[in-house]
Design an enzyme around this catalytic site. Structure first.
Site, PDB file in Angstrom:
ATOM      1  N   CYS A  45       0.796  -1.227   0.000  1.00 20.64           N
ATOM      2  CA  CYS A  45       0.000   0.000   0.000  1.00 20.64           C
ATOM      3  C   CYS A  45       0.827   1.275   0.000  1.00 20.64           C
ATOM      4  CB  CYS A  45      -0.982  -0.001   1.171  1.00 20.64           C
ATOM      5  SG  CYS A  45      -0.215   0.154   2.816  1.00 20.64           S
ATOM      6  N   HIS A  82      -1.917   1.298   6.975  1.00 27.61           N
ATOM      7  CA  HIS A  82      -2.446   1.212   5.614  1.00 27.61           C
ATOM      8  C   HIS A  82      -2.648   2.602   5.034  1.00 27.61           C
ATOM      9  CE1 HIS A  82      -4.359  -0.310   2.101  1.00 27.61           C
ATOM     10  NE2 HIS A  82      -5.511   0.282   2.366  1.00 27.61           N
ATOM     11  N   ASP A  97      -8.150   3.561  -3.281  1.00 30.37           N
ATOM     12  CA  ASP A  97      -7.248   2.599  -2.650  1.00 30.37           C
ATOM     13  C   ASP A  97      -6.809   1.547  -3.667  1.00 30.37           C
ATOM     14  OD1 ASP A  97      -5.834   0.901  -1.048  1.00 30.37           O
ATOM     15  OD2 ASP A  97      -7.427   0.537   0.393  1.00 30.37           O
TER      16      ASP A  97
END
Length: 239
Positions: A45, A82, A97
């Site tokens: 991420c 994250h 995302d």
């Protein structure tokens, strides 16, 4: 916007191979472009969502960084590990995302609080007044992570990345995770289980040796690794 996210998820794999091979993970955009885009090595991420954030910003979109707590359906206290992107467009706010592996939403998710939605992804507020990103499963909605809209900086990402890359209890230190979201199929590998997830069925393949793992990583995910690296990955996840 949706096309950018879809094409990114189809082309660039989510994986933590660098973590398990003890390779340094730089959060500088030039290094991320070299690793993810030029060499097709993928990442997780902090790399994918840094890349998406900077691409959107370069195109003139109003974006900023958020850092979330991954809970995966549990009522637990976890660190902020994250990275995601907040997009503000035409008076509305969205979560973008590209870095949640096989569960990454293929389109921006609008922040509109509703407990009655039948969308694949939705955002609600919990009793602590945090936002939750949820995905619809056959058993109902499943919470992926919690987040707020406070202002976060690169320093917060450096801290979260350091935990994910180094802490002995971190998921990515103890498990091999690879994912690629193609147009009609999601490829998802975790340790020695490889899932090819289609719209109507899922094929599950057991990985029994490092040569099979090497073939899957190179041929299906198109990640160029050596047989020696594959053997190390198989050994780490075979403990």
């Amino acid at each position: 916007m949706k096309d950018i996210l879809e094409k990114h998820l189809e082309r660039f794999s989510f994986n933590n191979i660098s973590v398990l091979l003890n390779q340094p993970i730089s959060l500088e955009i030039e290094d991320i472009i070299n690793k993810v885009v030029i060499n097709n090595l993928g990442g997780y991420c902090f790399e994918h969502n840094k890349l998406i954030h900077d691409v959107l910003r370069s195109l003139g979109f109003d974006v900023r960084t958020l850092v979330a707590r991954v809970v995966n359906g549990q009522d637990i206290d976890t660190p902020r590990t994250h990275r995601i992107t907040l997009l503000e467009l035409d008076g509305d706010q969205y979560i973008v995302d590209a870095g949640f592996g096989a569960m990454s939403p293929k389109a921006p998710v609008k922040i509109e609080l509703s407990n009655d939605s039948d969308q694949e992804y939705r955002i609600i507020k919990n009793q602590d007044n945090d936002f939750q990103l949820e995905v619809l499963t056959p058993q109902g909605y499943f919470t992926l992570y919690k987040f707020d809209l406070h202002h976060y900086t690169q320093a917060d990402c450096i801290m979260g990345n350091f935990y994910s890359w180094n802490h002995p209890n971190a998921v990515f230190v103890n498990n091999l995770v690879i994912a690629l979201k193609l147009e009609d199929t999601t490829l998802s590998l975790r340790n020695h289980s490889y899932h090819k997830i289609g719209k109507n069925n899922t094929e599950i393949i057991d990985i029994t040796d490092h040569r099979q793992l090497y073939s899957i990583i190179n041929d299906d995910f198109l990640i160029p690794i050596t047989e020696e690296q594959s053997a190390k990955l198989f050994g780490i996840t075979n403990k």
